[in-house]
Design an enzyme around this catalytic site. Structure first.
Site, PDB file in Angstrom:
ATOM      1  NE  ARG A 196      62.016  34.219  52.147  1.00 57.07           N
ATOM      2  CZ  ARG A 196      62.206  34.769  51.061  1.00 57.07           C
ATOM      3  NH1 ARG A 196      63.199  35.215  50.723  1.00 57.07           N
ATOM      4  NH2 ARG A 196      60.810  35.311  50.446  1.00 57.07           N
ATOM      5  NE  ARG A 243      56.311  33.216  56.701  1.00 52.49           N
ATOM      6  CZ  ARG A 243      56.214  33.769  55.738  1.00 52.49           C
ATOM      7  NH1 ARG A 243      54.954  34.596  55.739  1.00 52.49           N
ATOM      8  NH2 ARG A 243      57.016  33.950  54.878  1.00 52.49           N
ATOM      9  NE  ARG A 247      60.310  39.210  46.378  1.00 55.48           N
ATOM     10  CZ  ARG A 247      60.056  38.536  47.342  1.00 55.48           C
ATOM     11  NH1 ARG A 247      58.680  38.380  47.275  1.00 55.48           N
ATOM     12  NH2 ARG A 247      60.615  37.914  48.229  1.00 55.48           N
ATOM     13  CE  LYS A 250      53.210  33.891  51.009  1.00 52.50           C
ATOM     14  NZ  LYS A 250      54.440  33.526  50.124  1.00 52.50           N
ATOM     15  NE  ARG A 297      61.425  40.371  50.794  1.00 55.27           N
ATOM     16  CZ  ARG A 297      60.484  39.539  50.927  1.00 55.27           C
ATOM     17  NH1 ARG A 297      59.205  39.749  50.204  1.00 55.27           N
ATOM     18  NH2 ARG A 297      60.753  38.555  51.776  1.00 55.27           N
TER      19      ARG A 297
HETATM   20  P1  AP5 Z   1      55.609  37.374  45.257  1.00 51.73           P
HETATM   21  O1  AP5 Z   1      54.118  37.774  44.993  1.00 51.73           O
HETATM   22  O2  AP5 Z   1      56.624  38.787  45.872  1.00 51.73           O
HETATM   23  O3  AP5 Z   1      55.783  36.132  45.966  1.00 51.73           O
HETATM   24  P2  AP5 Z   1      55.286  35.704  47.577  1.00 51.73           P
HETATM   25  O4  AP5 Z   1      54.469  34.412  47.594  1.00 51.73           O
HETATM   26  O5  AP5 Z   1      54.525  37.049  48.294  1.00 51.73           O
HETATM   27  O6  AP5 Z   1      56.688  35.557  48.146  1.00 51.73           O
HETATM   28  P3  AP5 Z   1      57.286  36.221  49.438  1.00 51.73           P
HETATM   29  O7  AP5 Z   1      59.007  36.030  49.240  1.00 51.73           O
HETATM   30  O8  AP5 Z   1      57.118  37.560  49.663  1.00 51.73           O
HETATM   31  O9  AP5 Z   1      56.805  35.407  50.698  1.00 51.73           O
HETATM   32  P4  AP5 Z   1      57.523  34.998  51.789  1.00 51.73           P
HETATM   33  O10 AP5 Z   1      56.543  34.392  52.508  1.00 51.73           O
HETATM   34  O11 AP5 Z   1      58.939  34.278  52.120  1.00 51.73           O
HETATM   35  O12 AP5 Z   1      58.166  36.605  52.564  1.00 51.73           O
HETATM   36  P5  AP5 Z   1      57.287  37.526  53.588  1.00 51.73           P
HETATM   37  O13 AP5 Z   1      57.511  38.904  52.987  1.00 51.73           O
HETATM   38  O14 AP5 Z   1      55.946  37.260  53.640  1.00 51.73           O
HETATM   39  O15 AP5 Z   1      56.286  36.766  43.764  1.00 51.73           O
HETATM   40  C1  AP5 Z   1      57.779  36.539  43.790  1.00 51.73           C
HETATM   41  C2  AP5 Z   1      58.216  36.947  42.508  1.00 51.73           C
HETATM   42  O16 AP5 Z   1      57.783  36.202  41.399  1.00 51.73           O
HETATM   43  C3  AP5 Z   1      58.140  38.519  42.200  1.00 51.73           C
HETATM   44  O17 AP5 Z   1      59.183  38.906  41.605  1.00 51.73           O
HETATM   45  C4  AP5 Z   1      56.925  38.251  41.269  1.00 51.73           C
HETATM   46  O18 AP5 Z   1      57.030  39.372  40.131  1.00 51.73           O
HETATM   47  C5  AP5 Z   1      57.114  37.059  40.529  1.00 51.73           C
HETATM   48  N1  AP5 Z   1      55.816  36.526  40.189  1.00 51.73           N
HETATM   49  C6  AP5 Z   1      54.826  36.383  41.016  1.00 51.73           C
HETATM   50  N2  AP5 Z   1      53.847  35.534  40.304  1.00 51.73           N
HETATM   51  C7  AP5 Z   1      54.248  35.213  39.105  1.00 51.73           C
HETATM   52  C8  AP5 Z   1      53.895  34.179  38.198  1.00 51.73           C
HETATM   53  N3  AP5 Z   1      52.523  33.702  38.137  1.00 51.73           N
HETATM   54  N4  AP5 Z   1      54.665  33.824  37.039  1.00 51.73           N
HETATM   55  C9  AP5 Z   1      55.923  34.597  37.068  1.00 51.73           C
HETATM   56  N5  AP5 Z   1      56.674  35.296  37.998  1.00 51.73           N
HETATM   57  C10 AP5 Z   1      55.789  35.594  39.271  1.00 51.73           C
HETATM   58  O19 AP5 Z   1      58.167  37.440  54.645  1.00 51.73           O
HETATM   59  C11 AP5 Z   1      59.427  37.414  54.902  1.00 51.73           C
HETATM   60  C12 AP5 Z   1      60.068  37.149  56.151  1.00 51.73           C
HETATM   61  O20 AP5 Z   1      59.175  37.591  57.170  1.00 51.73           O
HETATM   62  C13 AP5 Z   1      59.932  35.612  56.489  1.00 51.73           C
HETATM   63  O21 AP5 Z   1      60.997  34.828  55.852  1.00 51.73           O
HETATM   64  C14 AP5 Z   1      59.725  35.625  57.845  1.00 51.73           C
HETATM   65  O22 AP5 Z   1      61.301  35.759  58.712  1.00 51.73           O
HETATM   66  C15 AP5 Z   1      59.018  36.824  58.457  1.00 51.73           C
HETATM   67  N6  AP5 Z   1      57.707  36.754  58.427  1.00 51.73           N
HETATM   68  C16 AP5 Z   1      56.671  37.222  57.659  1.00 51.73           C
HETATM   69  N7  AP5 Z   1      55.351  36.719  58.158  1.00 51.73           N
HETATM   70  C17 AP5 Z   1      55.681  35.916  59.287  1.00 51.73           C
HETATM   71  C18 AP5 Z   1      54.821  35.159  60.337  1.00 51.73           C
HETATM   72  N8  AP5 Z   1      53.533  35.013  59.968  1.00 51.73           N
HETATM   73  N9  AP5 Z   1      55.576  34.356  61.233  1.00 51.73           N
HETATM   74  C19 AP5 Z   1      56.824  34.663  61.445  1.00 51.73           C
HETATM   75  N10 AP5 Z   1      57.673  35.395  60.742  1.00 51.73           N
HETATM   76  C20 AP5 Z   1      56.852  35.984  59.301  1.00 51.73           C
HETATM   77 MG    MG Z   2      55.176  38.563  49.593  1.00 46.98          MG
END
Ligand code: AP5
Ligand code: MG
Length: 217
Positions: free
Chosen positions: A173, A90, A129, A15, A162
């Site tokens: 997660r 979410r 990552r 994402k 992270r």
């Molecule tokens: P990346 O693009 O970083 O993936 P992502 O989908 O953004 O994954 P996240 O881990 O950031 O999502 P998340 O939803 O768990 O975390 P968030 O920060 O939102 O890609 C991942 C890796 O793969 C990278 O190394 C990239 O280079 C690689 N990659 C990407 N595409 C690729 C491809 N096509 N091929 C190969 N490699 C690839 O949330 C963190 C925490 O915050 C949550 O756990 C929660 O506690 C809290 N939080 C955030 N939002 C909320 C909410 N709305 N409500 C409640 N709590 C929340």
């Molecule tokens: Mg992300």
């Protein structure tokens, strides 16, 4: 009328990686709830202190504070033409809140690209990552390595892993995603805005497939 996109998909689906690219393409701000929480944690705000412990357990921050944080962000001037949301909503309650917030701004959720990736792939992506300290730019040690190890290509800041990218937390997660966030696939399918994009391809190929479904620019 403003245009709002919601990037949907499991942790590690890509994402953030894709939102960074398409927000530039569309000229809209990229709003990542995770990045906003990490900013609060860095600045040691009250919300940061609350969120830090929850995030490290792989759980979700409570809906009320999360919704308030996003509402404030969407009310800022740079969102006048819309935004690319990543990581929010979410939960079903967050999705309903978003509909009301956007209605206030004379908008709605226009498109929900759902990046679909198998669970096994997610673990490998997240444990490999590297994230940029300054602006959250995203790299992967194998699939998207920085030009120089440990340094961000874009702003020269330090890359770090992270805390919630540890294997045990990643597994938690993914469980939380399946229980609380996956129901949104059905929610947005019903309202006719969901488009499924196969995320199990190299980054450039996923971008190409996403571009093909974006609103006309
Ligand atoms: P990346 O693009 O970083 O993936 P992502 O989908 O953004 O994954 P996240 O881990 O950031 O999502 P998340 O939803 O768990 O975390 P968030 O920060 O939102 O890609 C991942 C890796 O793969 C990278 O190394 C990239 O280079 C690689 N990659 C990407 N595409 C690729 C491809 N096509 N091929 C190969 N490699 C690839 O949330 C963190 C925490 O915050 C949550 O756990 C929660 O506690 C809290 N939080 C955030 N939002 C909320 C909410 N709305 N409500 C409640 N709590 C929340
Ligand atoms: Mg992300």
């Amino acid at each position: 009328m403003p245009v709002y996109l919601v990037m949907l998909g499991a942790p590690g689906a890509g994402k953030g990686t894709q939102a960074e690219i398409i927000s530039e393409e569309l000229g809209l701000p990229h709003i990542s709830s995770g990045d906003l929480f990490r900013e609060h944690i860095k600045n040691k705000t009250e919300l940061g202190l609350l969120a830090s412990e929850i995030i490290n357990r792989g759980q979700l921050v409570p809906d009320d504070v999360t919704i308030a944080m996003i509402r404030d962000r969407l009310a800022r001037k740079d969102c006048a033409n819309g935004a690319v949301l990543d990581g929010f909503p979410r939960t079903p309650a967050q999705a309903q809140a978003l509909d009301s917030i956007l209605a206030e701004f004379n908008g709605k959720v226009d498109l929900v690209p759902y990046i679909k990736v198998e669970d096994e792939v997610l673990i490998e992506r997240l444990t490999g990552r590297w994230t940029c300290r300054e602006n959250g730019h995203i790299f992967h040690q194998i699939y998207n390595p920085p030009k120089q190890a440990g340094i961000c290509d874009f702003d020269g800041s330090e890359l770090y892993q992270r805390d919630d990218d540890k294997r045990e937390t990643v597994i938690e997660r993914i469980q939380v995603y399946l229980q609380q966030t996956a129901p949104l696939i059905e929610y947005y399918k019903k309202s006719g805005v969901l488009v499924e994009v196969d995320g199990d391809h190299p980054i450039e190929k996923v971008t190409e497939n996403l571009m093909a479904v974006l609103p006309n620019r």
